[in-house]
Design a protein around this motif. Structure first.
Motif, short mmCIF file in Angstrom:
data_model
loop_
_atom_site.label_atom_id
_atom_site.label_comp_id
_atom_site.label_asym_id
_atom_site.label_seq_id
_atom_site.Cartn_x
_atom_site.Cartn_y
_atom_site.Cartn_z
N SER A 158 -8.19 -3.17 1.33
CA SER A 158 -8.91 -2.07 0.69
C SER A 158 -10.22 -1.81 1.40
O SER A 158 -10.72 -2.63 2.16
CB SER A 158 -9.20 -2.41 -0.78
OG SER A 158 -10.11 -3.48 -0.86
N SER A 166 -14.00 0.25 0.25
CA SER A 166 -14.72 1.03 -0.75
C SER A 166 -15.89 1.73 -0.08
O SER A 166 -16.43 1.27 0.92
CB SER A 166 -15.22 0.14 -1.89
OG SER A 166 -16.13 -0.81 -1.41
N VAL A 226 -11.77 -7.03 -5.64
CA VAL A 226 -12.31 -5.67 -5.56
C VAL A 226 -12.85 -5.16 -6.89
O VAL A 226 -13.89 -4.52 -6.93
CB VAL A 226 -11.24 -4.69 -5.02
CG1 VAL A 226 -11.70 -3.26 -5.13
CG2 VAL A 226 -10.93 -5.04 -3.58
N LEU A 266 -12.48 4.16 -3.75
CA LEU A 266 -11.70 2.98 -3.43
C LEU A 266 -10.39 3.43 -2.79
O LEU A 266 -9.65 4.24 -3.36
CB LEU A 266 -11.40 2.15 -4.67
CG LEU A 266 -10.48 0.93 -4.46
CD1 LEU A 266 -11.12 -0.09 -3.52
CD2 LEU A 266 -10.12 0.30 -5.79
N VAL A 268 -6.88 1.81 -1.02
CA VAL A 268 -6.11 0.58 -0.89
C VAL A 268 -4.79 0.90 -0.19
O VAL A 268 -4.18 1.94 -0.46
CB VAL A 268 -5.80 -0.04 -2.27
CG1 VAL A 268 -5.07 -1.34 -2.13
CG2 VAL A 268 -7.07 -0.22 -3.07
#
Length: 128
Positions: free
Chosen positions: A6, A8, A58, A68, A70
């Motif tokens: 992921s 962010s 996360v 976010l 992923v």
């Protein structure tokens, strides 16, 4: 073996249409099994988690104003390459929009699409 990675972006707002296009574009990349792109609100995090896409570390590291992204990939290399394309995909509006021109005013949008009758204005919820 699959890899879940992921990224962010604190304070990076994008509307849901752009995020759905981003998610679809990422999922279409070679070696990507699934993808998610959301504003990290509690409800969105619950959905990402229910789909098996929320890495354990996360959830507490992001907030509702954060983007976010992923990816679930076949390999570390595929995940890394997909996440490296986020900016390029966002610059195109999340996916293949077909045109690089983005009207900045209602007048220029009307000139581009004279038959259009409904504008869509999208802002983060706190500004609505």
């Amino acid at each position: 073996m699959t890899v879940l990675r992921s990224e962010s972006r604190p304070g990076a707002y994008h509307d849901s249409i752009v995020l759905m296009q981003l998610q679809a574009a990422l999922a279409d990349l070679p070696g990507i099994l699934d993808a998610g792109a959301v504003m990290a609100t509690p409800d969105n995090l619950s959905i990402v988690e229910a789909n098996g896409l929320l890495p354990p570390d996360v959830g507490e590291a992001v907030g509702p104003s954060d983007l976010l992204v992923v990816v679930k990939a076949e390999s570390e290399q595929a995940a890394t390459e997909a996440l490296a394309r986020i900016d390029a995909l966002l610059a195109r509006g999340g996916g293949d929009a077909g045109s690089d021109y983005v009207p900045r005013t209602l007048e220029s949008a009307h000139a581009l699409l004279p038959g259009a009758r409904w504008p869509l204005v999208s802002v983060p919820g706190r500004f609505a």
